[in-house]
Design an enzyme around this catalytic site. Sequence first.
Site, PDB file in Angstrom:
ATOM      1  N   ARG A 155       4.324  13.420   5.356  1.00  0.00           N
ATOM      2  CA  ARG A 155       4.669  13.838   6.715  1.00  0.00           C
ATOM      3  C   ARG A 155       5.596  15.045   6.650  1.00  0.00           C
ATOM      4  NH1 ARG A 155       5.626   7.951   9.438  1.00  0.00           N
ATOM      5  NH2 ARG A 155       6.005   7.388   7.274  1.00  0.00           N
ATOM      6  N   PHE A 211       0.847  -1.194   0.000  1.00  0.00           N
ATOM      7  CA  PHE A 211       0.000   0.000   0.000  1.00  0.00           C
ATOM      8  C   PHE A 211       0.889   1.253   0.000  1.00  0.00           C
ATOM      9  CE2 PHE A 211      -2.561   3.101   2.709  1.00  0.00           C
ATOM     10  CZ  PHE A 211      -3.195   3.650   1.602  1.00  0.00           C
ATOM     11  N   TYR A 266      -6.491   5.697  13.118  1.00  0.00           N
ATOM     12  CA  TYR A 266      -5.117   5.289  13.417  1.00  0.00           C
ATOM     13  C   TYR A 266      -4.897   5.225  14.929  1.00  0.00           C
ATOM     14  CZ  TYR A 266       0.052   5.506  13.184  1.00  0.00           C
ATOM     15  OH  TYR A 266       1.402   5.261  13.313  1.00  0.00           O
ATOM     16  N   TYR A 292      -3.996 -11.018  24.693  1.00  0.00           N
ATOM     17  CA  TYR A 292      -3.397 -12.284  24.250  1.00  0.00           C
ATOM     18  C   TYR A 292      -2.279 -12.730  25.206  1.00  0.00           C
ATOM     19  CZ  TYR A 292      -5.704 -13.165  19.776  1.00  0.00           C
ATOM     20  OH  TYR A 292      -6.620 -13.488  18.813  1.00  0.00           O
ATOM     21  N   GLN A 329      -4.329 -13.961  28.445  1.00  0.00           N
ATOM     22  CA  GLN A 329      -5.216 -15.103  28.265  1.00  0.00           C
ATOM     23  C   GLN A 329      -4.544 -16.284  27.581  1.00  0.00           C
ATOM     24  OE1 GLN A 329      -8.999 -13.781  26.576  1.00  0.00           O
ATOM     25  NE2 GLN A 329      -9.287 -15.798  25.671  1.00  0.00           N
ATOM     26  N   GLU A 330      -3.620 -15.985  26.637  1.00  0.00           N
ATOM     27  CA  GLU A 330      -3.043 -17.049  25.799  1.00  0.00           C
ATOM     28  C   GLU A 330      -1.532 -17.191  25.980  1.00  0.00           C
ATOM     29  OE1 GLU A 330      -5.121 -18.802  23.977  1.00  0.00           O
ATOM     30  OE2 GLU A 330      -6.906 -17.531  23.992  1.00  0.00           O
ATOM     31  N   THR A 361      -6.690  -3.073   9.388  1.00  0.00           N
ATOM     32  CA  THR A 361      -5.278  -3.491   9.433  1.00  0.00           C
ATOM     33  C   THR A 361      -4.792  -3.556  10.883  1.00  0.00           C
ATOM     34  OG1 THR A 361      -4.839  -2.605   7.250  1.00  0.00           O
ATOM     35  CG2 THR A 361      -2.927  -2.856   8.685  1.00  0.00           C
ATOM     36  N   HIS A 364       8.740   7.842   1.497  1.00  0.00           N
ATOM     37  CA  HIS A 364       8.171   7.988   0.170  1.00  0.00           C
ATOM     38  C   HIS A 364       8.099   9.463  -0.209  1.00  0.00           C
ATOM     39  CE1 HIS A 364       5.588   7.152  -3.187  1.00  0.00           C
ATOM     40  NE2 HIS A 364       5.733   5.854  -2.959  1.00  0.00           N
TER      41      HIS A 364
HETATM   42  P1  NAD Z   1       5.217   2.962   5.920  1.00  0.00           P
HETATM   43  O1  NAD Z   1       3.911   3.424   5.390  1.00  0.00           O
HETATM   44  O2  NAD Z   1       6.447   3.336   5.180  1.00  0.00           O
HETATM   45  O3  NAD Z   1       5.223   1.367   6.096  1.00  0.00           O
HETATM   46  C1  NAD Z   1       4.094   0.616   6.403  1.00  0.00           C
HETATM   47  C2  NAD Z   1       4.152  -0.671   5.608  1.00  0.00           C
HETATM   48  O4  NAD Z   1       3.008  -1.473   5.927  1.00  0.00           O
HETATM   49  C3  NAD Z   1       4.132  -0.451   4.092  1.00  0.00           C
HETATM   50  O5  NAD Z   1       5.112  -1.248   3.482  1.00  0.00           O
HETATM   51  C4  NAD Z   1       2.721  -0.875   3.694  1.00  0.00           C
HETATM   52  O6  NAD Z   1       2.644  -1.297   2.343  1.00  0.00           O
HETATM   53  C5  NAD Z   1       2.446  -1.972   4.713  1.00  0.00           C
HETATM   54  N1  NAD Z   1       1.019  -2.246   4.941  1.00  0.00           N
HETATM   55  C6  NAD Z   1       0.031  -1.358   5.233  1.00  0.00           C
HETATM   56  N2  NAD Z   1      -1.143  -2.009   5.393  1.00  0.00           N
HETATM   57  C7  NAD Z   1      -0.888  -3.329   5.208  1.00  0.00           C
HETATM   58  C8  NAD Z   1      -1.690  -4.502   5.237  1.00  0.00           C
HETATM   59  N3  NAD Z   1      -3.013  -4.454   5.472  1.00  0.00           N
HETATM   60  N4  NAD Z   1      -1.088  -5.696   4.990  1.00  0.00           N
HETATM   61  C9  NAD Z   1       0.235  -5.779   4.731  1.00  0.00           C
HETATM   62  N5  NAD Z   1       1.033  -4.703   4.695  1.00  0.00           N
HETATM   63  C10 NAD Z   1       0.488  -3.486   4.929  1.00  0.00           C
HETATM   64  O7  NAD Z   1       5.282   3.464   7.433  1.00  0.00           O
HETATM   65  P2  NAD Z   1       6.487   3.431   8.479  1.00  0.00           P
HETATM   66  O8  NAD Z   1       6.822   4.820   8.809  1.00  0.00           O
HETATM   67  O9  NAD Z   1       7.545   2.519   8.019  1.00  0.00           O
HETATM   68  O10 NAD Z   1       5.748   2.799   9.751  1.00  0.00           O
HETATM   69  C11 NAD Z   1       5.926   1.451  10.151  1.00  0.00           C
HETATM   70  C12 NAD Z   1       5.183   1.188  11.447  1.00  0.00           C
HETATM   71  O11 NAD Z   1       5.686   2.024  12.489  1.00  0.00           O
HETATM   72  C13 NAD Z   1       3.683   1.459  11.357  1.00  0.00           C
HETATM   73  O12 NAD Z   1       2.993   0.473  12.092  1.00  0.00           O
HETATM   74  C14 NAD Z   1       3.528   2.794  12.028  1.00  0.00           C
HETATM   75  O13 NAD Z   1       2.250   2.942  12.598  1.00  0.00           O
HETATM   76  C15 NAD Z   1       4.624   2.749  13.083  1.00  0.00           C
HETATM   77  N6  NAD Z   1       5.058   4.108  13.430  1.00  0.00           N
HETATM   78  C16 NAD Z   1       5.846   4.827  12.588  1.00  0.00           C
HETATM   79  C17 NAD Z   1       6.209   6.129  12.934  1.00  0.00           C
HETATM   80  C18 NAD Z   1       7.081   6.969  12.040  1.00  0.00           C
HETATM   81  O14 NAD Z   1       7.306   8.135  12.361  1.00  0.00           O
HETATM   82  N7  NAD Z   1       7.614   6.446  10.969  1.00  0.00           N
HETATM   83  C19 NAD Z   1       5.761   6.685  14.150  1.00  0.00           C
HETATM   84  C20 NAD Z   1       4.939   5.916  14.962  1.00  0.00           C
HETATM   85  C21 NAD Z   1       4.604   4.627  14.608  1.00  0.00           C
HETATM   86  N1  UDP Z   2       2.888  19.666   9.216  1.00  0.00           N
HETATM   87  C1  UDP Z   2       3.039  20.904   8.598  1.00  0.00           C
HETATM   88  N2  UDP Z   2       3.232  20.934   7.249  1.00  0.00           N
HETATM   89  C2  UDP Z   2       3.298  19.804   6.490  1.00  0.00           C
HETATM   90  C3  UDP Z   2       3.130  18.536   7.123  1.00  0.00           C
HETATM   91  C4  UDP Z   2       2.921  18.509   8.491  1.00  0.00           C
HETATM   92  O1  UDP Z   2       3.006  21.952   9.250  1.00  0.00           O
HETATM   93  O2  UDP Z   2       3.490  19.938   5.258  1.00  0.00           O
HETATM   94  C5  UDP Z   2       2.717  19.630  10.679  1.00  0.00           C
HETATM   95  C6  UDP Z   2       1.502  18.843  11.156  1.00  0.00           C
HETATM   96  O3  UDP Z   2       0.363  19.663  11.194  1.00  0.00           O
HETATM   97  C7  UDP Z   2       1.961  18.396  12.536  1.00  0.00           C
HETATM   98  C8  UDP Z   2       3.474  18.201  12.384  1.00  0.00           C
HETATM   99  O4  UDP Z   2       3.839  18.948  11.225  1.00  0.00           O
HETATM  100  O5  UDP Z   2       1.735  19.401  13.481  1.00  0.00           O
HETATM  101  C9  UDP Z   2       3.870  16.746  12.214  1.00  0.00           C
HETATM  102  O6  UDP Z   2       3.072  16.190  11.189  1.00  0.00           O
HETATM  103  P1  UDP Z   2       3.325  14.748  10.565  1.00  0.00           P
HETATM  104  O7  UDP Z   2       2.244  14.564   9.544  1.00  0.00           O
HETATM  105  O8  UDP Z   2       4.717  14.626  10.115  1.00  0.00           O
HETATM  106  O9  UDP Z   2       3.161  13.721  11.767  1.00  0.00           O
HETATM  107  P2  UDP Z   2       2.220  13.617  13.045  1.00  0.00           P
HETATM  108  O10 UDP Z   2       3.131  13.843  14.181  1.00  0.00           O
HETATM  109  O11 UDP Z   2       1.150  14.653  12.991  1.00  0.00           O
HETATM  110  O12 UDP Z   2       1.680  12.248  12.952  1.00  0.00           O
END
Ligand code: NAD
Ligand code: UDP
Length: 343
Positions: A211, A61, A170, A184, A187-188, A117, A206
């Site tokens: 972000r 995705f 989210y 889990y 219980q498991e 998800t 990406h």
């Molecule tokens: P990302 O979007 O780059 O990666 C997420 C991956 O999950 C992608 O490869 C996507 O294709 C896959 N995916 C989504 N839905 C799916 C599904 N139903 N089945 C199989 N694959 C699926 O995001 P990321 O920044 O690498 O984040 C990874 C994890 O870390 C996420 O769970 C996110 O919530 C958590 N997280 C990330 C951040 C951050 O700042 N990067 C902060 C807090 C939490």
């Molecule tokens: N933000 C912004 N301009 C952008 C993208 C994000 O001002 O082009 C702000 C957003 O409103 C938030 C902070 O930057 O206050 C961090 O946003 P991000 O989407 O990176 O992650 P979040 O912490 O909100 O999940």
Amino acid sequence: RLESRLGQLQKTPKSFPQIKFKNYKERKRILITGGAGFVGSHLTDRLMEEGHEVIIADNFFTGRKRNVENWIGHPNFELIHHDIVNPLLIEVDEIYHLASPASPPHYMYNPVKTIKTNTVGTINMLGLARRVGARILIASTSEVYGDPEVHPQPESYWGHVNPIGPRACYDEGKRVAETLSYAYAKQENVDVRVARIFNTYGPRMHLNDGRVVSNFIIQALQGEPITIYGDGQQTRSFQYVSDLVEGLMALMASNYTLPVNLGNPTERTIGDFAKHIRDIIGSNSKIKYLKAQTDDPQRRRPDISRAKTELNWEPEVSLKEGLEKTIKYFRKELQHAQLSEAE
Ligand code: NAD
Ligand code: UDP
């Protein structure tokens, strides 16, 4: 001649990055859901380099094969096109459960799918962990604290989330994922670890991630206006991806089972951050103020005392060093995108 040259090229074996030797007792079979995404691909690199077997399950995705292309064809590596909303029956020793869109525009794109998800997908992974006796680490988020009334945020804080707002798919999805994990466990007897990840950045984000780090860098590199949502007084604390990966591995290896914050405690306002990025790049982009986003958390900084005590972990990469690497990556990505457009 051309045919024979093509034949030679096709036969040239692919050279893989160096990996450590592990005998069969030390080598683990590790599943990473979402392993083709930003964080997952860096984790894949580290675990492969350690000599483990890595299996990625990803529905692409937001993830890309390009992120893990180094390993395609390696005998220790497997990439499965799989949506974790459907059950997965394999044998593994450990599971890093990362699959979920992470950027606000991506997780809001299809809120119902985001909830599925994080709920059904997490049940499937916890069920797999139970069946095969694997330890499972859940990638939770600082969003479980919502728009926090306690600052900085310790793990003991229960949070302040709007359950029906646009971010709820989210935030609440991850909160249920945590609840499921401990249900889990109780219980498991599933062996769970929960990482509450704070804003993380680095190469392989990406171009359309949406972000703040990627938006600001791309805008500054292209001389376009830097878009601040709201007045820019909201704060975030940014962690470089290699620090997060070390934290995730330390948590997986530890005996600590309660949630652990993983983030960099250096806090900045978004307004400041925009100017900082513009200065490092030497760009003349203007700053453009747009409408504030609904339910945007106003302050965010992790209290990482628990990670320090329990995991002996703290971030090491400075914002300067991390941003330089990330900017270099985005410069290349933009060139790549321009070349592909021209073709
Ligand atoms: P990302 O979007 O780059 O990666 C997420 C991956 O999950 C992608 O490869 C996507 O294709 C896959 N995916 C989504 N839905 C799916 C599904 N139903 N089945 C199989 N694959 C699926 O995001 P990321 O920044 O690498 O984040 C990874 C994890 O870390 C996420 O769970 C996110 O919530 C958590 N997280 C990330 C951040 C951050 O700042 N990067 C902060 C807090 C939490
Ligand atoms: N933000 C912004 N301009 C952008 C993208 C994000 O001002 O082009 C702000 C957003 O409103 C938030 C902070 O930057 O206050 C961090 O946003 P991000 O989407 O990176 O992650 P979040 O912490 O909100 O999940």
